[in-house]
Design an enzyme around this catalytic site. Structure first.
Site, PDB file in Angstrom:
ATOM      1  N   HIS A 153       0.794  -1.006  -0.059  1.00  0.00           N
ATOM      2  CA  HIS A 153       0.012  -0.150  -0.099  1.00  0.00           C
ATOM      3  C   HIS A 153       0.762   1.209  -0.046  1.00  0.00           C
ATOM      4  CE1 HIS A 153      -3.309   2.846   1.144  1.00  0.00           C
ATOM      5  NE2 HIS A 153      -3.781   1.955   0.511  1.00  0.00           N
ATOM      6  N   PRO A 154       0.569   2.136  -0.758  1.00  0.00           N
ATOM      7  CA  PRO A 154       1.533   3.308  -1.152  1.00  0.00           C
ATOM      8  C   PRO A 154       1.284   4.400  -0.179  1.00  0.00           C
ATOM      9  CG  PRO A 154      -0.338   3.410  -2.765  1.00  0.00           C
ATOM     10  CD  PRO A 154      -0.676   2.212  -1.711  1.00  0.00           C
ATOM     11  N   CYS A 155       0.535   4.421   1.027  1.00  0.00           N
ATOM     12  CA  CYS A 155       0.253   5.282   1.699  1.00  0.00           C
ATOM     13  C   CYS A 155       1.449   6.069   2.352  1.00  0.00           C
ATOM     14  CB  CYS A 155      -0.737   5.348   2.983  1.00  0.00           C
ATOM     15  SG  CYS A 155      -0.174   3.865   3.905  1.00  0.00           S
ATOM     16  N   LYS A 156       2.532   5.487   2.501  1.00  0.00           N
ATOM     17  CA  LYS A 156       3.768   5.920   3.144  1.00  0.00           C
ATOM     18  C   LYS A 156       4.753   6.264   2.059  1.00  0.00           C
ATOM     19  CE  LYS A 156       2.742   6.190   7.731  1.00  0.00           C
ATOM     20  NZ  LYS A 156       1.274   6.134   7.488  1.00  0.00           N
TER      21      LYS A 156
END
Lengths: 316, 364
Positions: free
Chosen positions: B273-276
């Site tokens: 997941h690219p949130c960070k």
């Protein structure tokens, strides 16, 4: 003299292939079990260095199909070779089990043989057969690949062991060869020395003219080798050798074979002798073994990746 | 619930504007144009990566039609990340120390190589015997706690198929008989004389999983996003539980999830997941940038223009950064180019999936 052993193709089915098969089955084939043309690809064998042990680990001799295998005008990724095949999808598991596999296999191997004898065509040497049963409700796919290869009788033998190509070709010649093969390597090719320490290549069907004035020990027959094992050339070589013995019997008692694996350092070369003496159609082998190492169908269970319920469960 | 979430993400993705302004050094985010530039560079430098068009109906209009996402196939994965996880706390600290040391010591290139070298030596020095112990596990049933359930599941689902197969086998053995004699000798695994060697190769082959790795552009987070499709040594697709074995424990089940692949109508794949991503990338870029600027300055002074790292900041003209810079000295010290973004990104991903050899760029 040791018997030449060949690394059999192992199939690699991308999930997109099963997705596309589901779609084709539902929208196009429906209840028909007609043959569907397919395209598979293979590329040079690769080894990977194990960072813990420092050993080179050969990867499998893979041939892969994906979602795009169904499309007619499929263009392969760079540095890979396409192989044409047929898909036969059955409607029930019983039909799949009871299918006349021998007839299907023989039909395909006859086609390959005919293309050798009649057309002298190397493009059709690597063919495959895929029979499937798609259990669409359970997202399970039963499948079985066959890669027909003509079994030479007597067997091919190799003088010494397979060695790196430097033993037969100079550094400059290999560089020149690598340049000629780099953008779009052909599946099979001929190599002869040329001026200025370079080499020339030609398609295999130009065998007689290309090698007309070349002494036998300077002739090299090359193929793009999907195997990465040091002393086992890949499966496509078997049908190439069958082709050479059938079409050019007098010039191929001894052949120098170059297994091209992407660069000179990982490629192998060896001098082979033997092979069949008469021009009858040899018997063919090549059903893929299953995970247990037996001749049998494989199953791809895509429920964990396709079933909406299972996916919802693991997404927390 | 998951379905609703995915719908929500789709809508959010649709509504979010396309990033226009280059911000990669400030925020770690990139524009689609920069994604294409970085992708071109990656494919140019490392030809195992190539562009794909994907499903035409799923094409994103802000990316060129034939450059929707990047893919590399058959990435090997020799052992499970769970086997690395045993070398936990103190060794991780050691690794960080050596990382710091090398950063202080010298150039950015060394720093990066050091990171990987640090991890390698750590596993080598201490965990090596344990890792060797682990290998047989992979062939047999997986005993690792936490995954035993998955493994049990697997063997259960495979056993019934065995029942199906024998009929077929009998059927064909007959059919193959005519060809059986020659076929016994040629395929390497059948040859008795080769037994010892063949065992070795087979043992090695058996433990190698391969992955198809895709990089897409995530419009909402304005970063690249990585997708994984795994196969075991027989080419059978991996189930999610098996894929999570190749993800470090900190990330499995948390940042790595199975989601719909955006460029296919039906495909599901594991994704980080690219949130960070943006903030991590910003840090990595800062670190690297300092090194690059340093090197460029010293290079400028030394006048040694034939440095072999020249391509790192000289090549390519696709990015906006380049156009703004006047020629001359200014350009020489512009720092890390956005072309390099995906190379850095892969190094970051390699820390999440340490055993999958996504980082073919280790030499840089």
């Amino acid at each position: 003299m040791t018997v030449v052993q060949f690394a059999q193709f192992s199939s690699l089915v991308q999930p997109t292939f099963w997705h596309e098969l589901s779609r084709v089955k539902l929208d196009v084939l429906r209840l028909s079990d007609d043959s569907v043309p397919l395209t598979a690809t293979y590329s040079t064998g690769r080894t990977i260095k194990d960072r813990n042990t420092g050993q080179d680990v050969p990867l499998g001799c893979n041939i892969s199909v994906g979602g795009e295998s169904f499309s007619e005008d499929y263009s392969p990724p760079p540095n890979s070779i396409t192989a044409r095949g047929v898909l036969k999808n059955y409607n029930t598991i019983e039909e799949f089990k009871n299918a006349d596999k021998r007839a299907l296999f023989n039909k395909l191997s006859d086609e390959i043989w005919d293309s050798i004898i009649q057309n002298h065509d190397v493009a059709a040497l690597t063919r495959f057969l895929l029979i499937t049963f798609a259990d669409l409700k359970k997202y399970k796919f039963y499948y079985w690949f066959a890669f027909p290869a003509f079994a030479a009788q007597p067997l091919w033998e190799i003088d010494d062991d397979w060695t790196t190509p430097e033993a037969h070709l100079s550094q400059d010649q290999l560089t020149s060869l690598a340049e000629q093969l780099s953008p779009t390597p052909p599946p099979f090719f001929l190599v002869r020395p040329a001026q200025d320490n370079t080499v020339e290549t030609a398609p295999v069907n130009e065998f007689s003219t290309f090698f007309a004035d070349v002494p036998q020990q300077s002739q090299t027959i090359g193929f793009l080798d999907p195997s990465a094992q040091a002393s086992a050339p890949g499966w496509p070589l078997r049908n190439l050798l069958a082709y050479l013995r059938a079409v050019h019997p007098e010039a191929t008692q001894t052949v120098r074979v170059l297994c091209w694996r992407g660069d000179a350092a990982s490629s192998r070369i060896g001098v082979l002798r033997g092979g069949p003496v008469d021009a009858d159609k040899p018997s063919a082998v090549g059903w893929e073994k299953n995970v247990q190492g037996k001749l049998g169908a494989r199953v791809a269970d895509l429920a964990p990746m396709m079933d909406p319920k299972r996916l919802a469960d693991q997404a927390v | 619930m998951h379905a609703i979430q995915q719908q929500y993400w789709a809508v959010r993705d649709y509504l979010s504007p396309v990033l226009k302004e280059s911000k990669f050094r400030e925020h770690g985010r990139i524009t689609p144009e920069e994604f294409v530039a970085a992708g071109d560079f990656l494919a140019y430098k490392f030809p195992v990566w190539s562009w794909e068009a994907g499903d035409a109906s799923k094409a994103r209009e802000y990316l060129p039609a034939n450059k929707q996402y990047m893919v590399t196939r058959g990435v090997p994965c020799l052992r499970r990340a769970t086997s690395l996880a045993y070398t936990d706390a103190d060794e991780d600290a050691e690794r960080l120390l050596s990382f710091g040391d090398s950063a202080a010591a010298g150039t950015e290139a060394d720093e990066w190589v050091e990171t990987h070298a640090g991890r390698r030596t750590n596993t080598d020095s201490d965990a090596n015997p344990r890792i060797i112990d682990d290998i047989p596990d992979l062939d047999g049933p997986h005993e690792d706690d936490g995954f035993s359930a998955a493994a049990a599941n697997l063997s259960l689902s495979e056993t019934p198929d065995l029942d199906d197969i024998p009929d077929m086998e009998e059927d064909l053995e007959d059919g193959d008989d005519a060809a059986a004699a020659p076929s016994k000798v040629p395929p390497p695994p059948r040859k008795p004389s080769d037994a010892t060697k063949e065992e070795v190769t087979n043992a090695n082959l058996l433990s190698v999983r391969t992955y198809d790795v895709m990089i897409t552009y995530d419009k909402y987070y304005q970063t690249p996003r990585i997708w994984l499709l795994g196969y075991d040594e027989n080419g059978t697709p991996l189930v999610p539980e098996q894929i999570f074995q190749d993800v470090t424990a900190e990330h499995a089940f948390k940042t790595v999830t199975i989601e719909a692949f955006p460029h296919s109508a039906s495909l599901q794949a594991a994704s980080v997941h690219p949130c960070k991503h943006a903030s991590v990338m910003r840090k990595l870029i800062e670190r690297m940038n300092a090194g690059v600027v340093e090197e460029q300055k010293s290079q400028r002074k030394g006048g040694s223009k034939d440095n072999k790292k020249k391509w790192l900041f000289k090549r390519g003209s696709g990015s906006g950064k380049d156009d703004k810079q006047p020629a001359g000295e200014e350009e020489e010290v512009e720092g890390m180019r956005v072309d390099f973004y995906l190379v850095v990104f892969l190094k970051f991903i390699a820390s999440i999936v340490p055993t999958i050899e996504v980082d073919s760029t280790a030499a840089f």
